[in-house]
Design a protein around this motif. Structure first.
Motif, PDB file in Angstrom:
ATOM      1  N   TRP A 115       0.834  -1.194   0.000  1.00  0.00           N
ATOM      2  CA  TRP A 115       0.000   0.000   0.000  1.00  0.00           C
ATOM      3  C   TRP A 115       0.877   1.255   0.000  1.00  0.00           C
ATOM      4  CZ3 TRP A 115      -4.848  -0.716  -1.236  1.00  0.00           C
ATOM      5  CH2 TRP A 115      -5.428  -1.957  -0.962  1.00  0.00           C
ATOM      6  N   PRO A 116       0.380   2.363  -0.568  1.00  0.00           N
ATOM      7  CA  PRO A 116       1.193   3.576  -0.676  1.00  0.00           C
ATOM      8  C   PRO A 116       1.620   4.096   0.698  1.00  0.00           C
ATOM      9  CG  PRO A 116      -0.756   3.733  -2.077  1.00  0.00           C
ATOM     10  CD  PRO A 116      -0.940   2.516  -1.225  1.00  0.00           C
ATOM     11  N   LEU A 117       2.871   4.480   0.805  1.00  0.00           N
ATOM     12  CA  LEU A 117       3.416   5.026   2.043  1.00  0.00           C
ATOM     13  C   LEU A 117       3.569   6.540   1.919  1.00  0.00           C
ATOM     14  CD1 LEU A 117       6.206   2.405   2.864  1.00  0.00           C
ATOM     15  CD2 LEU A 117       3.823   2.440   3.629  1.00  0.00           C
ATOM     16  N   PRO A 118       3.510   7.248   3.034  1.00  0.00           N
ATOM     17  CA  PRO A 118       3.637   8.708   2.994  1.00  0.00           C
ATOM     18  C   PRO A 118       5.093   9.137   2.846  1.00  0.00           C
ATOM     19  CG  PRO A 118       3.494   7.990   5.252  1.00  0.00           C
ATOM     20  CD  PRO A 118       3.324   6.747   4.411  1.00  0.00           C
ATOM     21  N   ASP A 119       5.276  10.419   2.652  1.00  0.00           N
ATOM     22  CA  ASP A 119       6.625  10.979   2.628  1.00  0.00           C
ATOM     23  C   ASP A 119       7.154  11.185   4.045  1.00  0.00           C
ATOM     24  OD1 ASP A 119       6.799  11.393  -0.306  1.00  0.00           O
ATOM     25  OD2 ASP A 119       5.146  12.784   0.067  1.00  0.00           O
ATOM     26  N   CYS A 120       6.249  11.436   4.990  1.00  0.00           N
ATOM     27  CA  CYS A 120       6.653  11.590   6.379  1.00  0.00           C
ATOM     28  C   CYS A 120       5.464  11.301   7.288  1.00  0.00           C
ATOM     29  CB  CYS A 120       7.223  12.983   6.663  1.00  0.00           C
ATOM     30  SG  CYS A 120       5.989  14.304   6.697  1.00  0.00           S
ATOM     31  N   ILE A 121       5.749  11.110   8.549  1.00  0.00           N
ATOM     32  CA  ILE A 121       4.727  10.862   9.567  1.00  0.00           C
ATOM     33  C   ILE A 121       4.801  11.970  10.601  1.00  0.00           C
ATOM     34  CG2 ILE A 121       3.885   9.266  11.336  1.00  0.00           C
ATOM     35  CD1 ILE A 121       6.239   7.842   8.823  1.00  0.00           C
ATOM     36  N   SER A 122       3.630  12.465  11.029  1.00  0.00           N
ATOM     37  CA  SER A 122       3.565  13.437  12.100  1.00  0.00           C
ATOM     38  C   SER A 122       2.450  13.015  13.065  1.00  0.00           C
ATOM     39  CB  SER A 122       3.331  14.853  11.568  1.00  0.00           C
ATOM     40  OG  SER A 122       3.573  15.817  12.591  1.00  0.00           O
ATOM     41  N   TYR A 123       2.114  13.862  14.009  1.00  0.00           N
ATOM     42  CA  TYR A 123       1.241  13.449  15.099  1.00  0.00           C
ATOM     43  C   TYR A 123       0.555  14.661  15.713  1.00  0.00           C
ATOM     44  CZ  TYR A 123       5.703  14.768  17.169  1.00  0.00           C
ATOM     45  OH  TYR A 123       6.846  15.440  17.479  1.00  0.00           O
ATOM     46  N   LEU A 190       6.829  21.278   3.232  1.00  0.00           N
ATOM     47  CA  LEU A 190       5.914  20.164   3.431  1.00  0.00           C
ATOM     48  C   LEU A 190       5.900  19.249   2.199  1.00  0.00           C
ATOM     49  CD1 LEU A 190       2.912  22.096   5.016  1.00  0.00           C
ATOM     50  CD2 LEU A 190       4.523  20.591   6.200  1.00  0.00           C
ATOM     51  N   PRO A 191       5.867  17.932   2.398  1.00  0.00           N
ATOM     52  CA  PRO A 191       5.832  17.003   1.274  1.00  0.00           C
ATOM     53  C   PRO A 191       4.411  16.845   0.733  1.00  0.00           C
ATOM     54  CG  PRO A 191       5.846  15.782   3.313  1.00  0.00           C
ATOM     55  CD  PRO A 191       5.927  17.227   3.694  1.00  0.00           C
ATOM     56  N   ALA A 192       4.271  16.002  -0.282  1.00  0.00           N
ATOM     57  CA  ALA A 192       2.964  15.820  -0.915  1.00  0.00           C
ATOM     58  C   ALA A 192       2.022  14.963  -0.076  1.00  0.00           C
ATOM     59  CB  ALA A 192       3.142  15.193  -2.300  1.00  0.00           C
ATOM     60  N   HIS A 193       2.585  13.978   0.643  1.00  0.00           N
ATOM     61  CA  HIS A 193       1.745  13.023   1.384  1.00  0.00           C
ATOM     62  C   HIS A 193       2.232  12.945   2.829  1.00  0.00           C
ATOM     63  CE1 HIS A 193       0.065   8.610   1.714  1.00  0.00           C
ATOM     64  NE2 HIS A 193      -0.453   9.438   2.605  1.00  0.00           N
ATOM     65  N   VAL A 194       1.329  13.254   3.764  1.00  0.00           N
ATOM     66  CA  VAL A 194       1.642  13.212   5.189  1.00  0.00           C
ATOM     67  C   VAL A 194       0.674  12.258   5.879  1.00  0.00           C
ATOM     68  CG1 VAL A 194       1.747  14.530   7.348  1.00  0.00           C
ATOM     69  CG2 VAL A 194       2.514  15.588   5.208  1.00  0.00           C
ATOM     70  N   THR A 195       1.207  11.419   6.763  1.00  0.00           N
ATOM     71  CA  THR A 195       0.373  10.598   7.632  1.00  0.00           C
ATOM     72  C   THR A 195       0.351  11.216   9.028  1.00  0.00           C
ATOM     73  OG1 THR A 195       0.631   8.487   6.481  1.00  0.00           O
ATOM     74  CG2 THR A 195       0.178   8.377   8.829  1.00  0.00           C
TER      75      THR A 195
END
Length: 233
Positions: A115-123, A190-195
């Motif tokens: 499954w697609p993964l993000p560019d970074c993870i935040s919270y 900021l990247p395109a995809h963030v989780t």
């Protein structure tokens, strides 16, 4: 996440007790016995492309939201309800270690399935006062597990200079009112995809607010990971 030889020796001499049934666990570092682990409730997201937003029960409660995908381990019920409460409000770190282990395991399977993964993870952030009271930010600890499983950076994108009142028992509009002006997006590329990661999603107000801040700055995709989803939208 693999046990070292020393940990295996310690486990043989003094094995942990299962956090649910209190019987001895079979694996070093484990907080659950194999039986209780196999009996854990879960959400089957395989038929909705690993996106809980496509579940009717979730979509009816989370309308007009800003994030694009939602992954959760379970509905907010026992034993997750007990463990999350014990970790968050009673500082029971064994429960926290268990929940971190579980979300790591789910993240590994997610990656292995392609499954697609993000560019970074935040919270979700907490104020300095809340951090001093609790001693940790549970969302950050969970986010670090995804970062390790996916080999992606875990970054602090938000700050909460003011104390956000406890959100328990509040409706969506009340939660959003609590957040305005108290949570800010830090100035950084900021990247395109963030989780985004949080422990529980109730009304979705907090994660919706954070997602709106990200989308306003050009983030294209925001996915959310959480331990549990409450049905009480």
């Amino acid at each position: 996440m693999q046990a070292t030889l020393w940990q295996q020796l310690v486990h043989r001499l003094a094995p942990n007790c299962c956090l649910w049934c209190q019987m001895q666990v079979q694996q070093p570092q484990a907080q659950l016995c194999d039986y209780c682990h196999a009996q854990l409730p879960g959400l089957d997201l395989s038929w909705v492309e690993q996106n809980a937003l496509l579940l009717p029960a979730v979509a009816q409660g989370l309308q007009r939201i800003k994030f694009d995908r939602l992954y959760s381990l379970s509905w907010y019920k026992q034993p997750y309800r007990h463990w999350i409460s014990q970790w968050k409000f009673q500082q029971q770190h064994a429960a926290g270690q268990l929940l971190c282990q579980l979300i790591y395991q789910h993240a590994v399977r997610f990656r292995q399935q392609g499954w697609p993964l993000p560019d970074c993870i935040s919270y979700t952030p907490v104020s300095d006062k809340r951090l001093q009271e609790r001693g940790f930010n549970q969302a950050k600890l969970l986010a670090q597990q995804l970062a390790e499983a996916w080999q992606k950076p875990c970054v602090s994108l938000f700050q909460s200079p003011q104390l956000v009142p406890h959100q328990i028992g509040l409706k969506r509009k009340e939660r959003l009112a609590n957040l305005k002006g108290k949570v800010q997006l830090q100035e950084r590329p900021l990247p395109a995809h963030v989780t985004l990661v949080d422990d529980v999603i109730t009304t979705g107000a907090t994660l919706d607010y954070l997602s709106a801040l990200l989308k306003a700055k050009g983030v294209q995709t925001v996915s959310v990971w959480t331990l549990a989803i409450t049905r009480a939208f």
